[in-house]
Enzyme design. Sequence first.
Site, short mmCIF file in Angstrom:
data_model
loop_
_atom_site.label_atom_id
_atom_site.label_comp_id
_atom_site.label_asym_id
_atom_site.label_seq_id
_atom_site.Cartn_x
_atom_site.Cartn_y
_atom_site.Cartn_z
N ASP A 57 0.73 -1.20 0.00
CA ASP A 57 -0.10 0.07 0.23
C ASP A 57 0.78 1.30 -0.09
O ASP A 57 1.43 1.63 1.05
CB ASP A 57 -0.72 -0.05 1.27
CG ASP A 57 -1.83 1.21 1.17
OD1 ASP A 57 -2.14 1.81 0.23
OD2 ASP A 57 -2.64 1.53 2.23
N ASP A 101 -2.04 6.44 -5.85
CA ASP A 101 -2.34 5.61 -4.80
C ASP A 101 -2.43 4.16 -5.41
O ASP A 101 -3.47 3.93 -5.96
CB ASP A 101 -3.37 5.90 -3.82
CG ASP A 101 -3.47 5.06 -2.74
OD1 ASP A 101 -2.63 4.17 -2.34
OD2 ASP A 101 -4.39 5.19 -2.05
#
Length: 455
Positions: free
Chosen positions: A94, A307
């Site tokens: 992540d 992201d």
Amino acid sequence: MDEVLSLFKASPFHYLFMASSFPLFHLMFFFFQFKLSFCSTGVVNVVLPLKTQLIPIGSSLPKYPNKLSFHHNVSLTVSLTVGTPPQTVSMVIDTGSELSWLHCNNNKKSPNLLSTFDPLHSSSYSPIPCSSTTCTTRTIDFPTPTSCDSKKLCHVILSYADASSSEGNLAYDTFYMGSSRIPGTIFGCMESSFSSNSEEDSKVTGLMGMNLGSLSFVSQMGFQKFSYCISDRDSSGVLLLGDGNFSWLTPLINYTPLIKISSPLPYFNRVAYTVQLEGIRVSKKLLPLPKSVFVPDHTGAGQTMVDSGTQFTFLLGPVYSALRNEFLEQTRGVLRVLEDPNFVFQGTMDLCYRVPLSRTSLPPLPTVSMMFRGAEITVSGDKLLYRVAGEVRGNDAVYCLTFGNSDLLGIEAYVIGHHHQQNLWVEFDLIKSRVGFASYRCDMAGQRLEVGPKV
């Protein structure tokens, strides 16, 4: 988990099950295999193939690149070993989070975990005391301050927007990447957790944070660059940790600078990969929006983040509405709109269409280009519409526009999700403080790097 992303990201393991309930995130599975090759500079590259799979619904650090191939659909996960002797773990990747952490097998509140790390069986494991400077100064970007537990160890609590949480202690242990041994890596050994879907959470061991925070995996490993490339053909791709100066790729990359601020603002995430979005074009028509709508305001609201942990792209309300209206206008007579005001995909995407089940492909669609300072991402074809699983109206499937409304998520930011990064080489250059984009068939990139299937 950083302050801004914690406003809208669910538990890291919601990436695994939100495909059935609120599928906001896409994850990938990385499986390490050790290979050696040479880039154009003559530097040895470590090739570590990375694969992803669909989750069923219901002291020496190498300075050469580490190449991983992956498979993607719902989660981004890396498989590696930790501890002495090594224990195999799987960790969600992540770029929107800082602290890497593992479920430890003393997690009494989550007894059904299928994969845990056992610190008692690792001779190199060492918990971090709360008096340590690591605990007191290197955790400043954590949304919840660290504290002392009853044993005077550094205690950390991670909370998420869906009320999921995880807590435990900071610790050191040895991580292994390929054949490289990396002692003293700081991570969270989590002893309790709560989730609304513990069955899916149990399938992976933890999370690997990849943002700009001082305790992220990238920062601790000292990588100056990392890149990834996600294929839209065979659910495969490549993750490259390190500098890969490839002659077949470098001339194609266009860069946009990372946006940084020195002082903290309430809605600005200083450890995210923030770039400057300057406009959006639908086919050849530029949306009539002032550039100021894309610039963060005095509170930090309005930043644009790249992201890998978020599936789709989210735009602030006024920009989303302008895009929605123009896309609707340009597809009038081409697609049949789903006339159901009560249906909003994932609670954020309210432009959906009915497409006959008999169709084998979508009709020609307008492109959507996101324009950055010095670079551009163009989304086209199937990446613009997403088929909603289980939604059938008569003889029609339901497809929704893959841009969502940030306002409906309750966040004050633009987020560029990885669904719109398919067939795009994305490079994070931390030395020159920039992000690069290059259109490239990622299955071909995998073949060139010898980590993917033959094309």
